[in-house]
Scaffold this active site. Sequence first.
Site, PDB file in Angstrom:
ATOM      1  CG  ASP A 249       5.335  -3.539 -11.619  1.00 17.16           C
ATOM      2  OD1 ASP A 249       5.466  -4.764 -11.564  1.00 17.16           O
ATOM      3  OD2 ASP A 249       4.424  -2.907 -11.071  1.00 17.16           O
ATOM      4  CE  LYS A 271       1.542  -6.834 -15.838  1.00 15.81           C
ATOM      5  NZ  LYS A 271       0.749  -7.933 -15.484  1.00 15.81           N
ATOM      6  CG  ASP A 304      -0.927   4.270  -4.016  1.00 13.26           C
ATOM      7  OD1 ASP A 304      -0.514   4.798  -2.987  1.00 13.26           O
ATOM      8  OD2 ASP A 304      -1.756   3.344  -4.022  1.00 13.26           O
ATOM      9  CB  THR A 332      -1.185   7.615  -7.922  1.00 13.42           C
ATOM     10  OG1 THR A 332      -1.609   6.876  -9.054  1.00 13.42           O
ATOM     11  CG2 THR A 332      -2.062   8.852  -7.754  1.00 13.42           C
ATOM     12  CG  MET A 384      -2.185   1.193 -18.199  1.00  9.68           C
ATOM     13  SD  MET A 384      -2.549  -0.392 -17.433  1.00  9.68           S
ATOM     14  CE  MET A 384      -3.621   0.098 -16.087  1.00  9.68           C
TER      15      MET A 384
HETATM   16  N1  SAH Z   1       0.248   2.158  -9.852  1.00 10.29           N
HETATM   17  C1  SAH Z   1       0.565   3.135 -10.880  1.00 10.29           C
HETATM   18  C2  SAH Z   1      -0.230   2.888 -12.126  1.00 10.29           C
HETATM   19  C3  SAH Z   1       0.055   1.587 -12.802  1.00 10.29           C
HETATM   20  S1  SAH Z   1      -0.804   1.410 -14.318  1.00 10.29           S
HETATM   21  C4  SAH Z   1       0.344   4.541 -10.333  1.00 10.29           C
HETATM   22  O1  SAH Z   1      -0.184   4.687  -9.247  1.00 10.29           O
HETATM   23  O2  SAH Z   1       0.755   5.494 -10.979  1.00 10.29           O
HETATM   24  C5  SAH Z   1       0.404   1.961 -15.479  1.00 10.29           C
HETATM   25  C6  SAH Z   1      -0.018   3.268 -16.100  1.00 10.29           C
HETATM   26  O3  SAH Z   1       0.162   4.321 -15.170  1.00 10.29           O
HETATM   27  C7  SAH Z   1       0.782   3.682 -17.291  1.00 10.29           C
HETATM   28  O4  SAH Z   1       0.319   3.023 -18.466  1.00 10.29           O
HETATM   29  C8  SAH Z   1       0.486   5.160 -17.352  1.00 10.29           C
HETATM   30  O5  SAH Z   1      -0.784   5.420 -17.871  1.00 10.29           O
HETATM   31  C9  SAH Z   1       0.458   5.507 -15.890  1.00 10.29           C
HETATM   32  N2  SAH Z   1       1.726   6.022 -15.403  1.00 10.29           N
HETATM   33  C10 SAH Z   1       2.544   5.452 -14.486  1.00 10.29           C
HETATM   34  N3  SAH Z   1       3.610   6.219 -14.258  1.00 10.29           N
HETATM   35  C11 SAH Z   1       3.498   7.294 -15.042  1.00 10.29           C
HETATM   36  C12 SAH Z   1       4.283   8.462 -15.269  1.00 10.29           C
HETATM   37  N4  SAH Z   1       5.423   8.680 -14.618  1.00 10.29           N
HETATM   38  N5  SAH Z   1       3.823   9.377 -16.165  1.00 10.29           N
HETATM   39  C13 SAH Z   1       2.669   9.197 -16.798  1.00 10.29           C
HETATM   40  N6  SAH Z   1       1.892   8.116 -16.636  1.00 10.29           N
HETATM   41  C14 SAH Z   1       2.291   7.179 -15.778  1.00 10.29           C
END
Ligand code: SAH
Length: 464
Positions: A249, A271, A304, A332, A384
């Site tokens: 991703d 995306k 995650d 996560t 998000m």
């Molecule tokens: N699977 C991912 C989440 C995917 S959804 C996880 O477990 O973290 C994507 C969203 O995750 C982003 O729009 C944001 O809100 C959040 N996100 C992912 N990585 C991030 C980071 N390093 N710092 C802050 N928000 C993050």
Amino acid sequence: MQHFPVFMAVAGRRIVVAGGGEAACAKLRLLLRTEAQIHVFATKPALEIRRWAEAGRLVLHRRALEAPDLSGAVLAYGAEEDRAADGQLAEWARAAGVPHNIVDDLDRSAFLTPALVDRDPVVVAIGTEGAAPVLARRIKADLEERLPTSLGMLARAAAGFRRAAEALPAGAARRAFWSAFFETAGPEAARNGGAGEVADALRRLLGRHLARAPRTGFVEFVGAGPGDPDLLTLRARRALDRADVVVHDRLVTAGVLDLARREALLIDVGKEGFGPSTPQEAIHALLVEHARAGRHVVRLKGGDPSVFGRLEEEIAAVESAGLAWSVVPGITAASAAAAAIGQPLTARGRNAGLRLLTGHDAAGLAEHDWRALARPGEVAAIYMGRRAARRMQGRLLMHGADPSTPVSVVENAGRAGQRVLATTLARLEPDLSDAGMSGPVLILYGLAPRLAGAALPGLEEVAS
Ligand code: SAH
């Protein structure tokens, strides 16, 4: 990187060393490991150098270096420990086009000599561009301990066996053979009996691997964590190390992708917010196609894989194609954000539960969900949520949430550029828009940063 490491062909070529003291001896101890012809120029050579000369390991000239001595040399060392004499060498070497090194003088050297871990033909060169010799020595000591002394012998045996191993199909099968050799069969044989035993071990191992059924591909759903490669699990690193194909991703950082096996095919299906993206079905097709071809596919997802990562759909696609899969969990974003503000996600007497929400689905939340979330003491990690922040703020206030409820917004949690915005429900907008955050943001509803602790590296308050 201001200096690029290379391994130079020196066998049978001339290396010139000017100087006969301790600095020259130190360099010579390294140079004598090579098959180069070493010429030392010294009016007063140390005893050690005279002994080397007597043993025929180097050629000693009992006079000062002169310009013509450099002609045809591949490297030149200025080790006179005298600024003027070494400066002269540098000048002559430059004119003759010979790369030169002035001992302990970074600025006047054309190249640096790294710290070496020598398991010939395996050689590890460690450099810090002169910034931290102590660190280089520590890394060297660490590697010396870690790399078995038999490694050189194993590498030589492997080189001689490379042709024979080509009987295995290129790719995963051949890699599995070499891994088994270097990790277990090789070191074991070396311990038990030396080179002859190692050669036998290679033949036996190859026989076993040739008899094996061809490997079928599979898909590993791997959590890449919040972005900093330090926050990857060891299992994720191993998966990347073995991958034939990495489907990732946009959230996955370059630092993490750098750890993928060098030959692996990297496919970006990222995306951008609501922008164009690879359709989910196309991702399914990619995973299935590559795994069916017998490849080890790593489906790399930020954070995650089981949190807002469409894992359910992708597993279903792989499963219905009759392919094997497994999941490697990751850290996560909510965990990384909590660490950034120095707060636990749950705390006795404060909140026993935690909601993981996505801003995308906020429109679809039922009234009773908003009412539940608006209750005092609730904590939610909102993924998000940037675009949905205003709507969520409105709904929560409408359902009676306390306007002074703390809200922390963490941008780039657990990766370079981490920023924290401390605000309240009442101020979430406009504070969030005003902060102009462009990286991924995680909203921690109901949690304030623990500002008192100075021990929060990277915590930066951009508004309050
Ligand atoms: N699977 C991912 C989440 C995917 S959804 C996880 O477990 O973290 C994507 C969203 O995750 C982003 O729009 C944001 O809100 C959040 N996100 C992912 N990585 C991030 C980071 N390093 N710092 C802050 N928000 C993050």
